[in-house]
Design an enzyme around this catalytic site. Structure first.
Site, PDB file in Angstrom:
ATOM      1  N   ASP A  88       0.885  -1.166   0.000  1.00 11.43           N
ATOM      2  CA  ASP A  88       0.000   0.000   0.000  1.00 11.43           C
ATOM      3  C   ASP A  88       0.918   1.210   0.000  1.00 11.43           C
ATOM      4  O   ASP A  88       1.567   1.506   1.011  1.00 11.43           O
ATOM      5  CB  ASP A  88      -0.904   0.002   1.238  1.00 11.43           C
ATOM      6  CG  ASP A  88      -1.915   1.143   1.220  1.00 11.43           C
ATOM      7  OD1 ASP A  88      -1.622   2.187   0.599  1.00 11.43           O
ATOM      8  OD2 ASP A  88      -2.989   1.012   1.830  1.00 11.43           O
ATOM      9  N   HIS A  89       0.996   1.910  -1.134  1.00 11.22           N
ATOM     10  CA  HIS A  89       2.039   2.932  -1.270  1.00 11.22           C
ATOM     11  C   HIS A  89       1.895   4.066  -0.265  1.00 11.22           C
ATOM     12  O   HIS A  89       2.864   4.766   0.021  1.00 11.22           O
ATOM     13  CB  HIS A  89       2.071   3.481  -2.704  1.00 11.22           C
ATOM     14  CG  HIS A  89       0.929   4.383  -3.051  1.00 11.22           C
ATOM     15  ND1 HIS A  89      -0.260   3.918  -3.564  1.00 11.22           N
ATOM     16  CD2 HIS A  89       0.797   5.730  -2.962  1.00 11.22           C
ATOM     17  CE1 HIS A  89      -1.075   4.928  -3.774  1.00 11.22           C
ATOM     18  NE2 HIS A  89      -0.465   6.039  -3.420  1.00 11.22           N
ATOM     19  N   HIS A 146      -6.260   2.375   1.772  1.00 10.67           N
ATOM     20  CA  HIS A 146      -5.462   3.539   2.155  1.00 10.67           C
ATOM     21  C   HIS A 146      -5.934   4.179   3.455  1.00 10.67           C
ATOM     22  O   HIS A 146      -5.167   4.335   4.409  1.00 10.67           O
ATOM     23  CB  HIS A 146      -5.495   4.597   1.049  1.00 10.67           C
ATOM     24  CG  HIS A 146      -4.866   4.164  -0.236  1.00 10.67           C
ATOM     25  ND1 HIS A 146      -3.834   3.259  -0.289  1.00 10.67           N
ATOM     26  CD2 HIS A 146      -5.102   4.521  -1.522  1.00 10.67           C
ATOM     27  CE1 HIS A 146      -3.481   3.074  -1.553  1.00 10.67           C
ATOM     28  NE2 HIS A 146      -4.236   3.826  -2.312  1.00 10.67           N
TER      29      HIS A 146
END
Length: 499
Positions: A180-181, A243
């Site tokens: 998950d960036h 996110h």
């Protein structure tokens, strides 16, 4: 926490010619190389359907690096030295041939068999790719083997459980890096430092001192070329389930026993298990109509190519969440995300409680003595900004100098780009951690399933969407969440000045 030299390895990027590889992964690997983080013998093998050879794919990599503002000569040197290519068939992918190519590269460069497989692929082919790798023994090697899986990991609880079971048949959890960036952003990592290294904040990080917390991820863009995917996903799956929920767990978690992957993941999972079940009254879903952004007209969601004319897919989510534990009982967490909002912004806003007696409510902010003072705007606020300017600011009242007694709200702020140079991109940080074998910033199987389980009632009984004009802050119906502290929905803060 100290960085150790990286092992030599082969980084295999499935989807090597795709957008993610060209915009994020190749530039991140280049920067790791120029910083001396990659071993001299480490290679990057692009795998895709396109009929490239090494030379033509190296040119693809060079073009991608130049587009990322990297000097062409340096880009060329990196690509020629490190980048290789393997074409794979769509109809009958030959993973045995891929394995033979990898072993040939390892033998030619004296590599010990360390392999990192990055699945920069559509979710529908995750399982078949994992199967193909396992069938020819590419889940084990003489060195270490790791696999990176992009989001979304499943589309609901049932599919997430099925995919987890599927992947675990081939790879151990210790080999799996669900990325998950957002977790790679410097400010997200600094959130733990802010809380746990500074007594002033951790001592106030509870229901006694905090009235509400808002997490906002706003986008001014529409769905663009992703309309076909997005119409099957929506903001709940695309943003909230991963996110924003990850950010929620980091804000709400207890102090971990150590700064290591297992300890931090354990505390995040505890938060997810403490979430109060959602009701229909806790959620507003919206879909943007035509409007204006920065004075320019923009079309509505239903006018985008690839969107069904009767689509009920949500492009906005506003929700209220409660964490039922001793630290947070009764404190609302407001999650908000949407497309075609006023501006691109990602913030965590912590609103502290008002003073028990407000001595200065009768003193205006710069008003003349005979004018009615405006109402007190808010209590003290801490704003953690993830984008566009990473940093944080603490907003509080001071007396304005001069004969007339008046107060003014000022920010004490910190911005990374004002103090530090060369802030690493999120993918650069996460790739480095993966190559080091550090899973701290990656998502565990239990986190994925607990998150999907929490949102399952919304997927099973979709509440329906309400319209909102592009260029605003979402549907008015979402304002009802903020009756007690409506400034949270009116985003008047960035990390320097009230807007």
């Amino acid at each position: 926490m100290n960085r150790s030299p990286l092992d030599p390895c082969v980084v295999i990027i499935f989807g090597g010619t795709g957008d993610l590889s060209r915009r994020k992964l190749l530039p991140a690997l280049f920067r790791l190389s120029t910083e001396g983080r990659l071993h001299a013998n480490t290679l990057v093998l692009g795998v895709a359907l396109s009929a490239h050879d090494d030379a033509s794919f190296q040119q693809v990599a060079i073009d991608a690096l130049v587009a990322a503002k990297i000097d062409e000569a340096e880009a060329t040197a990196f690509a020629r030295a490190r980048v290789r290519y393997h074409t794979i068939s769509r109809d009958a992918p030959d993973f045995a041939a891929l394995g033979a190519h990898i072993r040939e590269l390892e033998a030619g460069s004296g590599l010990p068999g360390n392999r990192a497989f990055y699945l920069a692929l559509p979710p529908r082919v995750f399982a078949s790719t994992i199967d193909g790798l396992g069938a020819v023994g590419l889940n084990r090697s003489a060195g270490w083997t790791r696999v990176v899986v992009e989001k979304p990991f499943g589309k609901d609880l049932a599919s997430a459980r099925k995919l987890n079971a599927h992947v675990h048949e081939v790879y151990d959890e210790s080999q799996i890096y669900r990325i998950d960036h957002y977790l790679g952003k410097e400010t997200v990592q600094n959130l733990m430092v802010l809380r746990f290294a500074n007594t002033i904040f951790e001592s106030m990080w509870n229901r006694d001192r905090i009235e509400a917390i808002q997490i906002t991820v706003a986008e001014s863009l529409g769905v663009g070329t992703r309309a076909g995917y997005y119409d099957q996903s929506g903001a709940l799956r695309d943003m909230i389930q991963n996110h924003l929920t990850q950010l929620l767990t980091l804000v709400a978690m207890e102090v971990p026993s150590a700064y290591e992957a297992d300890a931090i993941r354990y505390e995040k999972i505890k938060v997810l298990r403490s979430l109060r079940p959602l009701t229909q009254d806790d959620v507003v879903l919206g879909q943007y109509r035509a409007g204006e952004i920065d004075g320019e007209p923009v079309p509505g969601y239903l006018e985008a190519d690839g969107v069904a004319p009767d689509s009920t897919t949500e492009t906005f989510v506003g929700m209220r969440v409660f964490v039922d534990n001793w630290r947070w009982q009764g404190v609302p967490f407001y999650l908000r995300t949407g497309k075609r909002l006023e501006k691109k912004l990602s913030t965590i806003t912590v609103q502290f409680r008002h003073t028990p007696v407000s001595l200065f409510d009768n003193f205006g902010r710069g008003n003349e003595p005979d004018q009615e003072a405006p109402p007190r705007e808010t209590a003290d606020v801490l704003v953690i900004t993830l984008q566009p300017h990473e940093g944080f600011s603490l907003h509080f009242d001071v007396k304005k100098p001069g004969g007339v007694f008046a107060t003014q709200r000022i920010p004490l702020h910190f911005r990374y780009d004002e103090l530090f140079e060369g802030i690493p991109a999120a993918y650069q940080t996460l790739l480095l951690d993966m190559l080091e074998g550090d899973q701290t910033l990656f998502v565990h199987a239990d986190e994925v399933e607990q998150s999907w389980a929490f949102y399952a009632p919304l997927f099973e009984s979709h509440p329906g969407v309400v319209g909102y004009d592009a260029g605003g802050w979402g549907p008015p119906e979402a304002d009802r969440f903020a009756l007690a502290c409506d400034h949270l929905w009116k985003d008047r803060w960035d990390n320097k000045e009230p807007t």
